[in-house]
Design an enzyme around this catalytic site. Structure first.
Site, PDB file in Angstrom:
ATOM      1  N   PHE B 122       0.852  -1.177   0.000  1.00  0.00           N
ATOM      2  CA  PHE B 122       0.000   0.000   0.000  1.00  0.00           C
ATOM      3  C   PHE B 122       0.895   1.237   0.000  1.00  0.00           C
ATOM      4  CE2 PHE B 122      -2.730   3.227   1.987  1.00  0.00           C
ATOM      5  CZ  PHE B 122      -3.847   3.103   1.186  1.00  0.00           C
ATOM      6  N   ASP B 183       1.302  -5.226   7.821  1.00  0.00           N
ATOM      7  CA  ASP B 183       0.113  -4.399   7.665  1.00  0.00           C
ATOM      8  C   ASP B 183      -1.074  -5.344   7.503  1.00  0.00           C
ATOM      9  OD1 ASP B 183      -1.998  -2.786   6.829  1.00  0.00           O
ATOM     10  OD2 ASP B 183      -0.718  -1.491   5.612  1.00  0.00           O
ATOM     11  N   TYR B 208     -11.630   0.441   9.979  1.00  0.00           N
ATOM     12  CA  TYR B 208     -12.842   0.923   9.300  1.00  0.00           C
ATOM     13  C   TYR B 208     -13.253   0.030   8.133  1.00  0.00           C
ATOM     14  CZ  TYR B 208      -8.973   3.492   6.999  1.00  0.00           C
ATOM     15  OH  TYR B 208      -7.788   3.849   6.409  1.00  0.00           O
ATOM     16  N   LYS B 209     -12.500  -1.052   7.934  1.00  0.00           N
ATOM     17  CA  LYS B 209     -12.858  -1.988   6.870  1.00  0.00           C
ATOM     18  C   LYS B 209     -13.734  -3.091   7.472  1.00  0.00           C
ATOM     19  CE  LYS B 209      -8.517  -0.972   4.467  1.00  0.00           C
ATOM     20  NZ  LYS B 209      -9.096  -0.149   3.390  1.00  0.00           N
ATOM     21  N   ARG B 358     -12.449  -3.626  -7.778  1.00  0.00           N
ATOM     22  CA  ARG B 358     -12.273  -4.329  -6.515  1.00  0.00           C
ATOM     23  C   ARG B 358     -13.639  -4.579  -5.882  1.00  0.00           C
ATOM     24  NH1 ARG B 358      -8.470  -1.837  -1.782  1.00  0.00           N
ATOM     25  NH2 ARG B 358     -10.311  -0.532  -1.610  1.00  0.00           N
TER      26      ARG B 358
END
Lengths: 388, 388
Positions: B122, B183, B208-209, B358
C-alpha cells in the site's frame, strides 16, 4: 459583587442563551471545560449527521468527507485563530501535530539545532522537542540567540492560565532568526488569537476543551502560508499526497498545508470540531473573551474575600488581559480539595500536581452564579480541611 | 451454482442473522466493506453510550476511558489477531502506527539500515519506509540478507487480495536477522491471523474496513511482548508516559505496549472498534473465513462463466486459501465499470488504478445472492461497454 449581583449579571448577559445549547447535568457546577468541554446540541447533531451519511451513503460519503479536514481547518482558522484560508487542517492529535510541526520547523533551519521551550510547557510539548532537537534550552525569549532554530511556547499556560504575548515572542524569535511554534490548546476559543497578524509560523492545539468536540477529537495544525511549499513534515501518508487516489509509489507532498495530513482522518471528530467552532463563532470570540474576563475577575474577587486564611493562593495573573479562561489556586492539598468539591458540592474542577486546583470558566455556558457558588464551595471545603 | 442455489446457500448460512445487525440501504449491493464497513447496531449503541457518558459524567468519564485503548486492543488481539493480552493498543491512524512501529524496529537493528518491502505494498507503507530507512529494497523474501533490518509486508494485498504466508515470511526475516512488520488492514476480520504463534514482531492495521468502526476510526498496533520493554518509539506523548498525570518534564515510557500511545486517543472511535470486534467475535473468525472463501469462490465461478469475453480477468489468487475477502477483476476501463455499476445497478464497488475493479465480500452481511446478482450486473455493464 454580591450573589444578587451575580444573578443580575446572568440576567443581562448577552451570551446567556448559549447555555441552552448544552444539556449539563442538573445540580452540577462544571468548571472543567478547559479539560473536556461538554457536548452541545449542534455537535450532537453533527455527529448524528455523519452517522446517517455513513449508514446511507457508505463509502461514497468520502466524496464529501475528504474535504472536511481542510474545511474544518479553514472555519477554525477564520473563526478563532485569525488565520486566512488554506493554513489550518484538522487532523491527528496535538502530540502528532507538535511532532510534525517541530520537525518541519527544524528542517527549515538546518544550520541550527537548539529548540527553546519555556519551563512551564505542557509535558508533551517538552517530550516532543527533547525527541527532535539537537539541544533543548529551557527559558524565556531572553535565551534566544543565533543557535536557536525554533521557539515553542504556549499561548495560555495549562496550569497558571498566564497568557503569553504572542506577538512579542514571535517577533523576538524572528529577530533572532528562529521560527515560532505555538501550542494554542488552552487559548483557542478562550482568548482572541491573530496568527496571521502576529506572523506566527506554526501552531497546534486540541479541540476537546473550549471547542467542545468530544473526548479525543482531532487536533489542528496551522502553517503560515509563506512556509507551506518549502516545508516538509516527517510522516508521509496517503492523505498528504498530491494525488491521493493515484496510489503512487513515490510520495509527492500536496501543495499547501494539505501536506501535513497523514493517515485517514477521523470524520465524526472532524465534523464535531466544525460544529463546536460554529457555536463559538455565533457567540463571537471577542464577546466570549469579555465575559471570560469578568467571570475570572469575579472568581479572584471571591477568592480574595473567602480563601486567603484557608491556605489558598491565587496562582494566575491578576490582570484579566493576562489570563486565559481558567484560574489556578495553589493549595497544599489541591487534590483533596478537588475530590471534596466533586463529592460534597458537585463542583467539578481538576488539579495538576503538585499543588494547583484548576477552575475553568468557559464563557459559553458558565454563569456568574456558578462562579459565586463554586467559590463558596471551595471555602467550605477549605474550612473542612483546615478544621479536620 | 445457480441463483436458486445461491438463495439456498443464504437460507442455510449459519451467519445469516448477522446481516440483521446492519441497516444497509434498500436495493443496494454493497461490495466495498473492504474500504469502509457499514455501521452495525452494536457500534451505533457503543457510540451512543460514549455520548451519554460524555454528557452525564463529563471529564470524570476519563476514569473509565483512559483504559479503553488497551482494553479494545486486548479484545481485538484475542478475537482477531491471535495475540495474547497486553500486546495491542488501539490508537492513532495506520500511517502513524506504521511510522512508530517501523522506527521502533529500526532502533532495534542499529547496525542495519535496509528495509525490505514488497512491490505491491500500500502506498503509505512505502512512503513511511522511504522516510525512515537508510535504504529501501523492493522485493520478496529472496532479497533478505544481513543488511536488512526490517521486512514490511501486507497480510492481504489491497489490490489483488493475495494472502501472504505470514509464518513463512516472518520466519525468513528472522532467519536473516531481520524483524517483521505486518500491515493487517485488509486481513483483520477477514482471515485468521495468529501473530503470537507466528512470532510476528510488529503489526498495524485499520479498523474501518471489516471491523466496521466508521470513517477514520483509530487504528491498532501490535508489539511482540519480548520486544516491548527494550523498544522505543519516536513520538513521545503524555498517554505513553509511565505516570501520565504526574506531568513530569522528563519522558519516561510506560511499560509494555502502552509506550506506543501518543496523544489523547479518540474515545468514540475506540469504543466503536471494540463493538465491531465483539460482533466479529460472535460470528467467529473461522466461520467468517469459511463463508468468505465460498463467497469469493462463487464470484470467481460467475466471473469465469460470464466475463472472459468482455475484457475482464480475475486478478486474485484462484485458490481460496490464498485470498482475503475481496476479489480483483482486471479490466481496461475499471473506473467506468465501477461508475456504471453504482449508477445503473446500485452495486457499490471501488477501483484502484490503473485497471483493477475491486469487489469486497464481507461475510458478516454479504449474501450469496448479492454475489450472484453483482456478477450479473458486471456482465451487463461489460456488455454495454463492449457494445457501446
Amino acid at each position: 459583587m454580591s450573589r444578587a449581583a451575580a444573578e443580575a449579571a446572568d440576567a443581562t448577559d448577552e451570551l446567556r442563551s448559549f447555555r441552552d445549547q448544552f444539556e449539563l447535568p442538573a445540580g452540577v457546577i462544571y468548571l472543567d471545560g478547559n479539560s473536556l468541554g461538554p457536548p452541545s446540541a449542534g455537535t450532537l447533531d453533527a455527529l448524528r449527521e455523519i452517522q446517517d451519511e455513513w449508514a446511507s451513503s457508505l463509502v461514497t460519503a468520502w466524496d464529501r468527507w475528504v474535504a472536511l479536514p481542510a474545511e474544518a481547518g479553514d472555519l477554525l482558522g477564520e473563526t478563532l485563530l485569525g488565520a486566512a484560508a488554506d493554513q489550518v487542517v484538522v487532523a491527528d492529535s496535538t502530540t502528532i501535530n507538535l511532532y510534525k510541526a517541530a520537525a518541519a520547523a527544524l528542517g527549515l533551519r538546518p544550520e541550527r539545532s537548539v529548540v527553546l521551550i519555556e519551563a512551564e510547557s505542557f509535558p508533551t510539548d517538552r517530550y516532543i522537542v527533547e525527541q527532535l532537537a539537537g539541544e533543548v534550552r529551557v527559558g524565556s525569549i531572553d535565551a534566544l540567540d543565533e543557535d536557536v532554530a525554533l521557539a515553542v511556547f504556549s499561548a495560555v499556560d495549562y496550569r497558571s492560565a498566564a497568557r503569553a504575548d504572542m506577538e512579542l515572542i514571535t517577533g523576538a524569535a524572528h529577530a533572532a532568526g528562529a521560527l515560532a511554534l505555538w501550542d494554542l490548546s488552552h487559548a483557542a476559543g478562550a482568548v482572541p488569537v491573530h496568527l496571521d497578524e502576529w506572523e506566527v509560523d506554526f501552531a497546534v492545539g486540541c479541540t476537546y476543551k473550549y471547542i467542545n468536540a468530544g473526548p479525543g477529537s482531532p487536533a489542528y495544525l496551522y502553517v503560515r502560508r509563506e512556509l507551506q511549499d518549502v516545508v516538509s513534515q516527517p510522516i508521509p501518508g496517503w492523505f498528504g499526497h498530491v494525488d491521493q487516489f493515484a496510489m503512487e509509489d513515490e510520495y509527492r507532498p500536496a501543495p499547501g498545508v494539505g501536506r501535513f495530513l497523514t493517515g485517514t482522518p477521523n470524520i465524526p471528530g472532524t465534523a464535531a470540531v466544525a460544529a463546536g467552532v460554529r457555536l463559538l463563532g455565533e457567540a463571537g470570540i471577542d464577546r466570549l473573551h469579555q465575559k471570560s474576563k469578568v467571570l475570572t475577575d469575579l472568581a479572584i474577587e471571591r477568592a480574595d474575600a473567602l480563601l486567603p486564611s484557608l491556605g489558598f493562593e491565587v496562582a494566575s495573573p491578576r490582570h484579566a488581559s493576562r489570563r486565559g479562561s481558567h484560574l489556578a489556586l495553589r493549595h497544599p492539598r489541591a487534590d483533596a480539595v478537588c475530590d471534596a468539591l466533586a463529592r460534597d458540592h458537585r463542583v467539578i474542577a481538576d488539579q495538576r500536581p503538585p499543588d494547583i486546583l484548576r477552575l475553568g470558566f468557559a464563557p459559553l455556558y458558565t454563569r456568574f452564579v456558578d462562579v459565586w457558588d463554586a467559590m463558596g464551595a471551595i471555602e467550605s471545603v477549605g474550612r473542612g480541611l483546615a478544621g479536620g
